[in-house]
Scaffold this active site. Structure first.
Site, PDB file in Angstrom:
ATOM      1  N   TYR A 115      15.916 -26.956  -9.270  1.00  0.00           N
ATOM      2  CA  TYR A 115      15.630 -26.407 -10.603  1.00  0.00           C
ATOM      3  C   TYR A 115      16.925 -25.928 -11.226  1.00  0.00           C
ATOM      4  CZ  TYR A 115      11.152 -26.320 -12.768  1.00  0.00           C
ATOM      5  OH  TYR A 115      10.049 -26.696 -13.494  1.00  0.00           O
ATOM      6  N   GLU A 158      17.359 -25.067 -14.922  1.00  0.00           N
ATOM      7  CA  GLU A 158      17.215 -24.780 -16.362  1.00  0.00           C
ATOM      8  C   GLU A 158      18.495 -24.129 -16.881  1.00  0.00           C
ATOM      9  OE1 GLU A 158      13.689 -22.397 -16.591  1.00  0.00           O
ATOM     10  OE2 GLU A 158      12.416 -24.129 -16.976  1.00  0.00           O
ATOM     11  N   ASP A 179      20.465 -43.399 -34.153  1.00  0.00           N
ATOM     12  CA  ASP A 179      19.708 -43.583 -32.914  1.00  0.00           C
ATOM     13  C   ASP A 179      20.121 -44.942 -32.350  1.00  0.00           C
ATOM     14  OD1 ASP A 179      17.941 -44.117 -30.904  1.00  0.00           O
ATOM     15  OD2 ASP A 179      16.123 -43.851 -32.119  1.00  0.00           O
ATOM     16  N   THR A 226      19.602 -43.881 -25.193  1.00  0.00           N
ATOM     17  CA  THR A 226      18.947 -43.965 -23.885  1.00  0.00           C
ATOM     18  C   THR A 226      20.010 -44.410 -22.888  1.00  0.00           C
ATOM     19  OG1 THR A 226      18.383 -46.304 -23.980  1.00  0.00           O
ATOM     20  CG2 THR A 226      16.777 -44.776 -24.939  1.00  0.00           C
ATOM     21  N   LYS A 260      18.780 -48.834 -21.180  1.00  0.00           N
ATOM     22  CA  LYS A 260      18.731 -50.131 -21.857  1.00  0.00           C
ATOM     23  C   LYS A 260      20.047 -50.866 -21.563  1.00  0.00           C
ATOM     24  CE  LYS A 260      15.223 -48.429 -25.057  1.00  0.00           C
ATOM     25  NZ  LYS A 260      14.799 -48.189 -26.441  1.00  0.00           N
ATOM     26  N   ARG A 295      16.554 -44.455 -16.120  1.00  0.00           N
ATOM     27  CA  ARG A 295      15.697 -44.177 -17.272  1.00  0.00           C
ATOM     28  C   ARG A 295      16.001 -42.770 -17.770  1.00  0.00           C
ATOM     29  NH1 ARG A 295      11.894 -46.742 -19.658  1.00  0.00           N
ATOM     30  NH2 ARG A 295      12.401 -48.418 -18.233  1.00  0.00           N
TER      31      ARG A 295
END
Ligand SMILES: *Cc1c(COP(=O)(O)O)cnc(C)c1O
Length: 419
Positions: free
Chosen positions: A61, A63, A207, A233, A236, A242
């Site tokens: 974790y 954060e 984008d 992303t 791609k 991913r």
């Protein structure tokens, strides 16, 4: 290097413990190896990227951001995130990078959250002309929470109508203009978008989910010098895990970081962040520029060869990794072509073409992309063969069996993940 660390991806163990799920992984590898993958948004991540993804970093974790976390014990994973950030900055020359978005859609949500209030006006590309769901579709948060005005491509050239973009911007005074698309084969002129955004005092969001890998390899001009915010992303053409990311000017850094966490996400996927660092490292190597150039060269050959077979590439060709093919001359719909190609071991997707008379479930086109086949090592000769296979099977479904064998044979010569 001493003892091998335990990464986790021990297939033998998975197979013994959960043969049912292990079967799924094997069948998927067989599916990939048994055909040709032309989905423009897919790629084959390297074994190094997969090793990072399958690592124990999934457990942590974290954060917050490197050096300022809400959990103890982050000093090691901090290094992974810092590597990802530093490498992305080096790769793209960006002032600031956030590598935590779980996907491209999350990256866009963060960009909207950082710059807009619900109800604000946004100018973005029409979905049916190549835009993305997150650019204002009514079934997406973007269309529900914002007042989205859409620009498109010209009917005659099928290129973005920059005059229309400017006119709409002057008329609607958007708070943000979005450029970048999901099914637009041509280079986008970011400088023109920058000029229009400046003229109306709008933020410019690029984008580049699809083309970031081509930008990384220098095969397409970068949006980074022009846009206030660049979303992308990593899975791609960039060929990483991913996931998503956001780059921005120094001025917007704190806003973007707060929008990603704590506004839209909780803990980052540290195994994915580590895998992004690996992918950026791969993209920094000189070979990646060769890969990116080959992806575009292959797409051009594929589009030209399909044109020679009597199916027209929208806008006459491509500058990128994808081509949009108008099937009306062949007398088949996108849906039928998709189905016939799938039966022949060629995986691609139906896609609306600009001013498509058919509904989105049917469409008059298909979209083909070359990131996967180029990663496999295919070149122009193979693209010509693939074009002839596609042209044959979309007109004659009875050829599916024979084409399937040819597709499998071609894929076998250029094997994915050779053992
Ligand atoms: C693929 C894509 C996205 C979304 O990425 P996901 O990771 O699927 O959420 C956003 N914008 C554009 C232009 C895309 O092509």
């Amino acid at each position: 290097m001493g003892a091998e660390p335990y990464y986790g991806p021990d297939f033998g163990l998975l197979h013994r413990q959960d043969p049912e799920l292990a079967r799924v992984l094997l069948d998927e590898l067989d599916r990939l190896r048994g055909g040709i993958q032309l989905i423009a948004s897919e790629n084959f991540a390297s074994p190094a990227v997969l090793a990072a993804l399958g690592s124990t970093l999934t457990n942590k974790y974290a954060e917050g951001y490197p050096g300022r976390r809400y959990y103890a014990g982050c000093e090691v994973v901090d290094r992974a995130e810092q590597l990802a950030i530093d490498r992305a900055k080096r790769l793209f020359g960006a002032d600031h990078v956030n590598v935590q978005p779980h996907s491209g859609a999350s990256a866009n949500l963060a960009a909207y959250a950082a710059l807009l209030q619900p109800g604000d006006t946004v100018l973005a590309m029409e979905l049916s002309h190549g835009g993305h769901l997150t650019h204002g579709s009514r079934v997406n948060f973007s269309g529900r929470w914002f007042d989205v005005v859409a620009y498109g491509v010209r009917r005659d050239t099928e290129l973005i109508d920059y005059d229309e973009v400017r006119e709409l911007a002057l008329r609607h005074q958007p708070k943000m203009i979005i450029c970048g698309a999901t099914a637009y084969p041509r280079e986008i002129d970011f400088a023109v978008f920058r000029g229009i955004a400046d003229e109306v005092g709008a933020w410019l969001l690029a984008d580049v989910a699809h083309t970031i890998g081509l930008m990384a390899g220098g095969a397409l001009p970068s949006a980074v010098p022009y846009a206030d915010v660049v979303t992308f992303t990593t899975h791609k053409a960039l060929r990483g895990p991913r996931g998503g990311g956001v780059m921005c000017t120094g001025e917007l850094a704190a806003k973007i970081d707060r929008a990603v966490f704590p506004f839209i996400q909780g803990g980052p996927l540290m195994h994915a962040v580590a895998a992004k660092a690996v992918a950026f490292g791969e993209a920094l190597r000189p070979e990646f520029a060769g890969y990116a150039r080959q992806v575009v060269a292959n797409a051009r050959v594929l589009a030209d060869a399909l044109a020679a077979e009597g199916v027209r590439p929208v806008s006459g060709g491509t500058d990128s990794h994808l081509a949009l093919i108008d099937l009306r001359e062949a007398g088949v719909s996108g849906a039928v072509a998709e189905q016939r190609c799938t039966a022949a071991g060629i995986t691609l997707n139906r896609n609306a073409i600009p001013y498509d008379p058919e509904p989105p479930t049917v469409t008059s086109g298909i979209r083909v992309g070359t990131p996967c086949v180029t990663t496999q090592g295919m070149g122009p000769e193979q693209m010509k063969e693939v074009a002839s296979m596609i042209a044959q099977v979309i007109r004659n479904p009875d050829a599916a069996g024979e084409i399937r064998e040819r597709a499998a044979a071609l894929s076998k010569i250029h094997q994915i993940y050779p053992s």
